[in-house]
Design a protein around this motif. Structure first.
Motif, PDB file in Angstrom:
ATOM      1  N   TYR A 181       0.958  -1.268  -0.143  1.00 24.01           N
ATOM      2  CA  TYR A 181       0.060  -0.024   0.099  1.00 24.01           C
ATOM      3  C   TYR A 181       0.845   1.231   0.098  1.00 24.01           C
ATOM      4  CZ  TYR A 181      -0.072   0.879   5.181  1.00 24.01           C
ATOM      5  OH  TYR A 181       0.462   1.222   6.396  1.00 24.01           O
ATOM      6  N   LEU A 182       2.126   1.144   0.405  1.00 27.78           N
ATOM      7  CA  LEU A 182       2.805   2.472   0.415  1.00 27.78           C
ATOM      8  C   LEU A 182       3.291   2.713  -0.870  1.00 27.78           C
ATOM      9  CD1 LEU A 182       5.269   2.522   3.539  1.00 27.78           C
ATOM     10  CD2 LEU A 182       3.451   4.176   3.330  1.00 27.78           C
ATOM     11  N   ASN A 183       3.607   1.689  -1.275  1.00 28.68           N
ATOM     12  CA  ASN A 183       4.267   1.933  -2.836  1.00 28.68           C
ATOM     13  C   ASN A 183       3.158   2.136  -3.975  1.00 28.68           C
ATOM     14  OD1 ASN A 183       7.267   1.529  -2.897  1.00 28.68           O
ATOM     15  ND2 ASN A 183       6.621  -0.037  -1.656  1.00 28.68           N
ATOM     16  N   HIS A 184       2.240   1.688  -3.764  1.00 26.88           N
ATOM     17  CA  HIS A 184       1.115   1.800  -4.828  1.00 26.88           C
ATOM     18  C   HIS A 184       0.475   3.089  -4.486  1.00 26.88           C
ATOM     19  CE1 HIS A 184      -1.998   0.292  -2.382  1.00 26.88           C
ATOM     20  NE2 HIS A 184      -1.787  -1.010  -2.418  1.00 26.88           N
ATOM     21  N   ASP A 185       0.236   3.499  -3.298  1.00 29.22           N
ATOM     22  CA  ASP A 185      -0.304   4.970  -3.048  1.00 29.22           C
ATOM     23  C   ASP A 185       0.604   5.929  -3.387  1.00 29.22           C
ATOM     24  OD1 ASP A 185      -2.363   3.397  -1.800  1.00 29.22           O
ATOM     25  OD2 ASP A 185      -2.011   3.745   0.156  1.00 29.22           O
ATOM     26  N   ILE A 186       1.981   5.876  -3.037  1.00 29.57           N
ATOM     27  CA  ILE A 186       2.906   6.681  -3.868  1.00 29.57           C
ATOM     28  C   ILE A 186       2.712   7.083  -5.490  1.00 29.57           C
ATOM     29  CG2 ILE A 186       5.428   7.201  -4.381  1.00 29.57           C
ATOM     30  CD1 ILE A 186       6.064   5.806  -1.746  1.00 29.57           C
ATOM     31  N   ASP A 187       2.756   5.532  -6.077  1.00 33.27           N
ATOM     32  CA  ASP A 187       2.480   5.665  -7.490  1.00 33.27           C
ATOM     33  C   ASP A 187       0.976   6.490  -7.887  1.00 33.27           C
ATOM     34  OD1 ASP A 187       3.034   5.029 -10.081  1.00 33.27           O
ATOM     35  OD2 ASP A 187       1.927   3.251 -10.069  1.00 33.27           O
ATOM     36  N   ASP A 188       0.043   6.156  -7.193  1.00 36.47           N
ATOM     37  CA  ASP A 188      -1.327   6.812  -7.377  1.00 36.47           C
ATOM     38  C   ASP A 188      -1.091   8.211  -6.946  1.00 36.47           C
ATOM     39  OD1 ASP A 188      -2.124   4.289  -8.205  1.00 36.47           O
ATOM     40  OD2 ASP A 188      -3.538   4.161  -6.778  1.00 36.47           O
ATOM     41  N   ALA A 189      -0.541   8.667  -5.987  1.00 31.28           N
ATOM     42  CA  ALA A 189      -0.379  10.058  -5.535  1.00 31.28           C
ATOM     43  C   ALA A 189       0.210  10.758  -6.510  1.00 31.28           C
ATOM     44  CB  ALA A 189      -0.148  10.036  -4.144  1.00 31.28           C
ATOM     45  N   ILE A 190       1.348  10.465  -7.240  1.00 33.36           N
ATOM     46  CA  ILE A 190       2.073  11.154  -8.332  1.00 33.36           C
ATOM     47  C   ILE A 190       1.080  11.152  -9.687  1.00 33.36           C
ATOM     48  CG2 ILE A 190       3.923  10.616  -9.791  1.00 33.36           C
ATOM     49  CD1 ILE A 190       5.513   9.467  -7.620  1.00 33.36           C
ATOM     50  N   ARG A 191       0.323  10.263  -9.859  1.00 32.04           N
ATOM     51  CA  ARG A 191      -0.382  10.181 -10.788  1.00 32.04           C
ATOM     52  C   ARG A 191      -1.547  11.277 -10.818  1.00 32.04           C
ATOM     53  NH1 ARG A 191      -1.355   5.488 -11.193  1.00 32.04           N
ATOM     54  NH2 ARG A 191      -0.074   4.866 -12.971  1.00 32.04           N
ATOM     55  N   ALA A 192      -2.024  11.510  -9.406  1.00 32.57           N
ATOM     56  CA  ALA A 192      -3.026  12.382  -9.249  1.00 32.57           C
ATOM     57  C   ALA A 192      -2.538  13.814  -9.006  1.00 32.57           C
ATOM     58  CB  ALA A 192      -3.930  11.837  -8.053  1.00 32.57           C
ATOM     59  N   GLY A 193      -1.090  14.070  -8.963  1.00 32.75           N
ATOM     60  CA  GLY A 193      -0.718  15.340  -8.927  1.00 32.75           C
ATOM     61  C   GLY A 193      -0.530  15.785  -7.384  1.00 32.75           C
ATOM     62  N   PHE A 208      16.159   2.926  -0.502  1.00 28.07           N
ATOM     63  CA  PHE A 208      15.096   1.981  -1.331  1.00 28.07           C
ATOM     64  C   PHE A 208      15.046   2.465  -2.913  1.00 28.07           C
ATOM     65  CE2 PHE A 208      12.637   1.907   2.802  1.00 28.07           C
ATOM     66  CZ  PHE A 208      13.331   0.747   3.237  1.00 28.07           C
ATOM     67  N   GLY A 209      15.688   3.415  -3.292  1.00 23.68           N
ATOM     68  CA  GLY A 209      15.498   3.978  -4.674  1.00 23.68           C
ATOM     69  C   GLY A 209      14.578   4.910  -5.124  1.00 23.68           C
ATOM     70  N   HIS A 210      14.408   5.328  -6.250  1.00 19.68           N
ATOM     71  CA  HIS A 210      13.638   6.316  -6.716  1.00 19.68           C
ATOM     72  C   HIS A 210      12.607   6.065  -7.826  1.00 19.68           C
ATOM     73  CE1 HIS A 210      16.242   9.575  -5.240  1.00 19.68           C
ATOM     74  NE2 HIS A 210      17.176   8.744  -5.444  1.00 19.68           N
ATOM     75  N   SER A 211      12.214   4.854  -7.781  1.00 19.84           N
ATOM     76  CA  SER A 211      11.150   4.175  -8.818  1.00 19.84           C
ATOM     77  C   SER A 211      10.166   3.198  -7.856  1.00 19.84           C
ATOM     78  CB  SER A 211      11.575   3.536  -9.922  1.00 19.84           C
ATOM     79  OG  SER A 211      12.200   2.424  -9.785  1.00 19.84           O
ATOM     80  N   HIS A 212       9.066   2.899  -8.423  1.00 15.71           N
ATOM     81  CA  HIS A 212       8.416   1.979  -7.921  1.00 15.71           C
ATOM     82  C   HIS A 212       8.578   0.684  -7.765  1.00 15.71           C
ATOM     83  CE1 HIS A 212       4.055   0.197  -6.888  1.00 15.71           C
ATOM     84  NE2 HIS A 212       4.286  -0.804  -7.842  1.00 15.71           N
ATOM     85  N   GLY A 213       9.080   0.056  -8.865  1.00 19.42           N
ATOM     86  CA  GLY A 213       9.787  -1.187  -8.814  1.00 19.42           C
ATOM     87  C   GLY A 213      11.046  -1.456  -7.995  1.00 19.42           C
ATOM     88  N   THR A 214      11.805  -0.344  -8.101  1.00 20.98           N
ATOM     89  CA  THR A 214      13.240  -0.468  -7.334  1.00 20.98           C
ATOM     90  C   THR A 214      12.853  -0.343  -5.828  1.00 20.98           C
ATOM     91  OG1 THR A 214      14.271   0.782  -9.314  1.00 20.98           O
ATOM     92  CG2 THR A 214      15.120   0.613  -7.067  1.00 20.98           C
ATOM     93  N   ARG A 215      11.941   0.420  -5.337  1.00 17.21           N
ATOM     94  CA  ARG A 215      11.438   0.307  -4.037  1.00 17.21           C
ATOM     95  C   ARG A 215      11.140  -0.797  -3.345  1.00 17.21           C
ATOM     96  NH1 ARG A 215       9.587   5.702  -5.262  1.00 17.21           N
ATOM     97  NH2 ARG A 215       7.477   4.654  -5.515  1.00 17.21           N
ATOM     98  N   ILE A 216       9.985  -1.383  -4.321  1.00 11.39           N
ATOM     99  CA  ILE A 216       9.564  -2.737  -3.683  1.00 11.39           C
ATOM    100  C   ILE A 216      10.540  -3.743  -3.617  1.00 11.39           C
ATOM    101  CG2 ILE A 216       8.298  -4.816  -4.387  1.00 11.39           C
ATOM    102  CD1 ILE A 216       5.808  -2.872  -5.446  1.00 11.39           C
ATOM    103  N   ASN A 217      11.520  -3.959  -4.741  1.00 13.90           N
ATOM    104  CA  ASN A 217      12.647  -4.905  -4.823  1.00 13.90           C
ATOM    105  C   ASN A 217      13.590  -4.685  -3.627  1.00 13.90           C
ATOM    106  OD1 ASN A 217      14.184  -7.015  -6.515  1.00 13.90           O
ATOM    107  ND2 ASN A 217      15.638  -5.555  -6.345  1.00 13.90           N
ATOM    108  N   ALA A 218      13.752  -3.474  -3.186  1.00 15.00           N
ATOM    109  CA  ALA A 218      15.029  -3.214  -2.180  1.00 15.00           C
ATOM    110  C   ALA A 218      14.348  -3.707  -0.941  1.00 15.00           C
ATOM    111  CB  ALA A 218      15.157  -1.522  -2.311  1.00 15.00           C
ATOM    112  N   MET A 219      12.877  -3.239  -0.707  1.00 18.16           N
ATOM    113  CA  MET A 219      12.138  -3.702   0.599  1.00 18.16           C
ATOM    114  C   MET A 219      12.304  -5.245   0.838  1.00 18.16           C
ATOM    115  SD  MET A 219       9.327  -1.048   0.657  1.00 18.16           S
ATOM    116  CE  MET A 219       9.455   0.951   0.814  1.00 18.16           C
ATOM    117  N   ILE A 220      12.063  -5.958  -0.376  1.00 16.56           N
ATOM    118  CA  ILE A 220      11.865  -7.288  -0.162  1.00 16.56           C
ATOM    119  C   ILE A 220      13.406  -7.865   0.014  1.00 16.56           C
ATOM    120  CG2 ILE A 220      11.858  -9.558  -1.719  1.00 16.56           C
ATOM    121  CD1 ILE A 220       9.626  -8.304  -3.222  1.00 16.56           C
TER     122      ILE A 220
END
Length: 332
Positions: A181-193, A208-220
């Protein structure tokens, strides 16, 4: 040997000593004959997948209420993302991936329309309170009577951060829920401006990095580094200490900038009024509740029956019911 027995043998020979084995389940409230093909945890996953509550998740809000756009998350897409992250972790840690998936698929069945806004209203109005994790358990145990195993029911109820799952698989889902939820909410919030990638706290982007996929991978990878992928999985499944602070900083940032953001949550006041008015109407007119509410009314009272009915609504259905009951139509 049946296919199921072969799978159970594989689990015993392959998974971590701390994994929950299908053959050792603590069982169901009502015993059933074993399936020749599927293990008990796979059967639970299938029962959840075919439930009415699971299908309704596609029209329930995640963060943005009824967003205009096809790419914003819903409770259903959130559930699938949690499942993917949790299964990746379980597979790497040699835990029971089937149990993990079943818990993930069922963890948010009890969410109300309009997300936590609806949940908060029902919690105020229902004697004894209301929480989505308890409602998820209520759905699988009572309202749809899926007769799931103890391990899946336990994981569903304890998936919140404050929960204490009885299995490591349940702990994995709890952590995967927060990662998702943290990562996809970041993605949605950026999309919403509502925010930009550059707004994220430096301590978090450094870790964790600067992109959606990079963050999730780093957390895992951080979680896996704690156990180093060894069969002797640590009892405390968590981030590396240096990453835990970065994760909490990101979570605090999201609560401040998105979850409590007036722009992102500008419609929540209206959503709360919809849920409150619906509850008051059904409470005062219990005869308008659906027929399957009768046993609940007799056993647990009208308010609980109202909460069950409203919690099962999708966002669109709740709005339509509000309009039908309270918005005047043209006289014909």
């Amino acid at each position: 040997m049946t296919i199921r027995e072969q799978r159970e043998l594989w689990e015993a020979q392959t998974l971590s000593p701390r994994a929950a084995l299908s053959a050792n389940t603590r069982g169901r409230a009502v015993p059933i004959a074993p399936c020749p093909v599927r293990t008990d945890f796979v059967r639970d996953r299938d029962r959840i997948l075919h439930s009415k509550a699971f299908r309704r998740l596609k029209h329930k809000t995640q963060v943005f209420l009824a967003p205009q756009g096809d790419h914003y998350r819903t409770r259903l897409t959130h559930t699938l993302e949690v499942s993917q992250i949790a299964r990746t972790l379980s597979r790497a840690l040699l835990l029971n991936e089937d149990l993990t998936e079943a818990i993930a698929m069922g963890h948010d069945l009890g969410h109300t329309p309009f997300g936590h806004a609806g949940e908060n209203v029902l919690n105020e109005l229902v004697p004894g309170g209301f929480s989505h994790n308890a409602q998820s358990l209520r759905i699988v145990e009572k309202l749809e009577n899926l007769n799931l195993t103890f391990e899946v029911r336990d994981g569903i109820f304890h998936h919140k951060q404050s929960g204490t799952p009885a299995t490591l698989e349940g702990r994995v889902v709890s952590l995967a829920d927060r990662i998702a939820y943290l990562n996809h909410d970041i993605d949605d919030a950026i999309r919403a401006g509502v925010l930009a990638e550059s707004d994220l706290p430096t301590v978090s982007t450094t870790a964790f990095g600067h992109s959606h996929g990079t963050r999730i991978n780093a957390m895992i990878m951080s979680i896996l580094a704690v156990g180093d992928g060894a069969p002797d999985v640590p009892l405390a499944i968590d981030f590396l200490p240096e990453h835990k602070e970065a994760f909490e900083a990101l979570r605090d940032f999201m609560f401040k900038e998105v979850y409590f953001n007036p722009r992102a949550k500008g419609e929540e006041g209206k959503a709360k009024r919809v849920v409150r008015k619906l509850f008051e109407h059904y409470r005062d007119h219990p005869d308008t509740l659906p027929p399957d509410s009768r046993p609940v009314i007799e056993a647990e009272g009208i308010p609980r029956a109202c909460a069950d009915f409203i919690a099962g609504m999708t966002d669109n259905y709740a709005i339509a019911e509000f309009e039908r009951l309270f918005v005047p139509t043209s006289w014909n």
